[in-house]
Motif scaffolding. Sequence first.
Motif, PDB file in Angstrom:
ATOM      1  N   ARG A 107       0.847  -1.189   0.000  1.00 23.19           N
ATOM      2  CA  ARG A 107       0.000   0.000   0.000  1.00 23.19           C
ATOM      3  C   ARG A 107       0.883   1.239   0.000  1.00 23.19           C
ATOM      4  O   ARG A 107       1.816   1.351   0.794  1.00 23.19           O
ATOM      5  N   LYS A 108       0.578   2.172  -0.880  1.00 28.96           N
ATOM      6  CA  LYS A 108       1.371   3.386  -0.970  1.00 28.96           C
ATOM      7  C   LYS A 108       0.987   4.364   0.144  1.00 28.96           C
ATOM      8  O   LYS A 108      -0.134   4.297   0.666  1.00 28.96           O
ATOM      9  N   PRO A 109       1.909   5.250   0.523  1.00 29.44           N
ATOM     10  CA  PRO A 109       1.595   6.244   1.556  1.00 29.44           C
ATOM     11  C   PRO A 109       0.322   7.016   1.194  1.00 29.44           C
ATOM     12  O   PRO A 109       0.116   7.402   0.043  1.00 29.44           O
ATOM     13  N   ASP A 110      -0.536   7.191   2.195  1.00 27.77           N
ATOM     14  CA  ASP A 110      -1.807   7.918   2.052  1.00 27.77           C
ATOM     15  C   ASP A 110      -2.852   7.158   1.244  1.00 27.77           C
ATOM     16  O   ASP A 110      -3.945   7.695   0.993  1.00 27.77           O
ATOM     17  N   ALA A 111      -2.557   5.913   0.822  1.00 30.59           N
ATOM     18  CA  ALA A 111      -3.562   5.117   0.109  1.00 30.59           C
ATOM     19  C   ALA A 111      -4.562   4.541   1.112  1.00 30.59           C
ATOM     20  O   ALA A 111      -4.229   4.283   2.264  1.00 30.59           O
ATOM     21  N   PRO A 112      -5.807   4.350   0.692  1.00 30.60           N
ATOM     22  CA  PRO A 112      -6.803   3.754   1.604  1.00 30.60           C
ATOM     23  C   PRO A 112      -6.448   2.316   1.937  1.00 30.60           C
ATOM     24  O   PRO A 112      -5.703   1.651   1.200  1.00 30.60           O
ATOM     25  N   LEU A 113      -6.971   1.831   3.049  1.00 32.71           N
ATOM     26  CA  LEU A 113      -6.742   0.455   3.485  1.00 32.71           C
ATOM     27  C   LEU A 113      -7.967  -0.385   3.121  1.00 32.71           C
ATOM     28  O   LEU A 113      -9.033  -0.202   3.713  1.00 32.71           O
ATOM     29  N   PRO A 114      -7.858  -1.306   2.157  1.00 33.13           N
ATOM     30  CA  PRO A 114      -9.011  -2.168   1.840  1.00 33.13           C
ATOM     31  C   PRO A 114      -9.312  -3.125   2.994  1.00 33.13           C
ATOM     32  O   PRO A 114      -8.408  -3.748   3.554  1.00 33.13           O
ATOM     33  N   VAL A 115     -10.572  -3.194   3.374  1.00 38.62           N
ATOM     34  CA  VAL A 115     -11.039  -4.145   4.381  1.00 38.62           C
ATOM     35  C   VAL A 115     -12.101  -5.010   3.704  1.00 38.62           C
ATOM     36  O   VAL A 115     -13.148  -4.503   3.296  1.00 38.62           O
ATOM     37  N   ILE A 116     -11.814  -6.286   3.552  1.00 43.17           N
ATOM     38  CA  ILE A 116     -12.652  -7.177   2.746  1.00 43.17           C
ATOM     39  C   ILE A 116     -13.251  -8.250   3.645  1.00 43.17           C
ATOM     40  O   ILE A 116     -12.530  -9.026   4.271  1.00 43.17           O
ATOM     41  N   SER A 117     -14.570  -8.281   3.731  1.00 41.77           N
ATOM     42  CA  SER A 117     -15.261  -9.300   4.522  1.00 41.77           C
ATOM     43  C   SER A 117     -15.754 -10.415   3.625  1.00 41.77           C
ATOM     44  O   SER A 117     -16.392 -10.162   2.594  1.00 41.77           O
ATOM     45  N   PHE A 118     -15.441 -11.645   4.010  1.00 35.18           N
ATOM     46  CA  PHE A 118     -16.046 -12.816   3.381  1.00 35.18           C
ATOM     47  C   PHE A 118     -17.232 -13.200   4.250  1.00 35.18           C
ATOM     48  O   PHE A 118     -17.064 -13.625   5.398  1.00 35.18           O
ATOM     49  N   ALA A 119     -18.444 -12.985   3.720  1.00 37.27           N
ATOM     50  CA  ALA A 119     -19.635 -13.040   4.560  1.00 37.27           C
ATOM     51  C   ALA A 119     -20.695 -13.933   3.954  1.00 37.27           C
ATOM     52  O   ALA A 119     -20.895 -13.961   2.736  1.00 37.27           O
ATOM     53  N   SER A 120     -21.373 -14.665   4.821  1.00 38.13           N
ATOM     54  CA  SER A 120     -22.508 -15.477   4.394  1.00 38.13           C
ATOM     55  C   SER A 120     -23.338 -15.787   5.629  1.00 38.13           C
ATOM     56  O   SER A 120     -22.796 -15.985   6.721  1.00 38.13           O
ATOM     57  N   GLN A 121     -24.652 -15.809   5.464  1.00 38.16           N
ATOM     58  CA  GLN A 121     -25.510 -16.155   6.594  1.00 38.16           C
ATOM     59  C   GLN A 121     -25.572 -17.655   6.799  1.00 38.16           C
ATOM     60  O   GLN A 121     -25.892 -18.126   7.880  1.00 38.16           O
ATOM     61  N   LYS A 122     -25.245 -18.403   5.767  1.00 43.33           N
ATOM     62  CA  LYS A 122     -25.355 -19.850   5.819  1.00 43.33           C
ATOM     63  C   LYS A 122     -23.985 -20.490   5.999  1.00 43.33           C
ATOM     64  O   LYS A 122     -23.003 -20.037   5.416  1.00 43.33           O
ATOM     65  N   GLY A 123     -23.903 -21.529   6.797  1.00 45.62           N
ATOM     66  CA  GLY A 123     -22.670 -22.286   6.919  1.00 45.62           C
ATOM     67  C   GLY A 123     -22.508 -23.241   5.742  1.00 45.62           C
ATOM     68  O   GLY A 123     -23.443 -23.488   4.977  1.00 45.62           O
ATOM     69  N   GLY A 124     -21.293 -23.772   5.574  1.00 46.11           N
ATOM     70  CA  GLY A 124     -21.058 -24.762   4.532  1.00 46.11           C
ATOM     71  C   GLY A 124     -20.939 -24.206   3.138  1.00 46.11           C
ATOM     72  O   GLY A 124     -21.105 -24.932   2.155  1.00 46.11           O
ATOM     73  N   THR A 125     -20.607 -22.909   3.014  1.00 50.71           N
ATOM     74  CA  THR A 125     -20.478 -22.296   1.690  1.00 50.71           C
ATOM     75  C   THR A 125     -19.014 -22.114   1.283  1.00 50.71           C
ATOM     76  O   THR A 125     -18.734 -21.423   0.308  1.00 50.71           O
ATOM     77  N   ALA A 126     -18.078 -22.696   2.017  1.00 49.78           N
ATOM     78  CA  ALA A 126     -16.643 -22.549   1.752  1.00 49.78           C
ATOM     79  C   ALA A 126     -16.181 -21.118   2.004  1.00 49.78           C
ATOM     80  O   ALA A 126     -15.252 -20.637   1.357  1.00 49.78           O
TER      81      ALA A 126
END
Length: 429
Positions: free
Chosen positions: A79-98
């Motif tokens: 990440r370059k100075p002053d660049a935003p920080l990506p925050v990535i959520s892997f989300a699912s309401q159901k279990g068993g979706t890998a």
Amino acid sequence: MNKELTLRQRIKRTWSMRQCARFLNVSIQYLTKFANSSDDFPAGEYVGRERVFTLSELMQMRALLAASAKRPYDYLAWRKPDAPLPVISFASQKGGTAKSLSAAHFAQYLSLHYGMRVGVMDADPQSTITLYFVGGEGLPQMPDENTASMVDFAGLFQSEDAPYTDHDAQTLDSFFLKTSWPGLRLLPAHGETSEGEIQIARLVREAPAEKSFYRYLRDAIDRWKAGHPPKTLPNELVVDGKVDQQRLDAALTETLDVIIIDYQPALTLFQLNNVIASSSLVIPQTMKGFDIATLSTFVSGLLGMLQHILAHERIEIGSGANMLLPTIVQRSNAQDLNHIGNLLEHCPTEILPVFYLRSDAISNASDVYQSVYEYEPDTPGKRKGINRFITNADAVNDAIVSRLWPGLERGYADTWMDEFYEDDGEGDA
């Protein structure tokens, strides 16, 4: 026994010169020539006639290549100075979706192919993604109730003089534990991570005037980010032709280039904090009828929550790319492929055209608590299956990269699509 062995020896595998060239996105001829001209190129180890290298040695190659490159960020995509920080959520309401598998392999892919400094946050009390990384320097054994989790990081526990705790940037950074992957750090989960929902419910009841119930994690990440900006440039790691190991080690922990959150399979107020903190949402989703109905419930419920929040506060949510990732797709199941086709037709920008195919090979790695990027098959049959799954994983991760960092992709997704969509569809994955 498999679990204990993996924890003691993670990561024991090595990669050939040809594999390292692929990770570095250069030809084997170029890397061999560079190795012969560099006095500090890692020695590696010979296994038979083949020269192999560890993860740390791969990082050393990156530093050497970046030092003399016209575009050093090609080798260390920091990440370059002053660049935003990506925050990535892997989300699912159901279990068993890998979901955890997808998040763990994406984190490791970014480390292997780009040398990124990745922060992994485990928001699931089941600790699945924690299992992919435990065994490193910072967490040699599975965490217990004394190990800081996301509940601590978000400051949800009461302090001596307030109903919550705003940790300073240095304390927040100490919660990230080193793993065996250089630059990849983990905020683990354990059973007490489920306390997050209880503490949020308490804070909703107490309603401290200066805090919104959905902003605890976002505010904590913002405080950490302000105290840990990128400082070292990729071409500042070599002195007099040799990698300054102390400087490299410091650079690998000075900041993060991306944070990946593995979401609990539930739509709760604690998990809402993860969504509000995220710039992008990846939803791994199986393609069965009941599962797609669950997806509709999840998206509708999440949308209702966000609309309520936006009605009371002007806040930027999910400003990056958001996408649905089909998973455990059966090539021979026409219904699975029809569902994907319909989704792509109606939501082409939200659905990834590359997806995880169902594979029995992944169970071989899972049996020894490893990802496919770590696993070394012991038979030709297992090797063939794992290599096929790695090709699939690389394509999926390349497709995600193309959405999150346009221009950084390697072409693996395009190659996979050319082969898959030209196939007649016969045979099982």
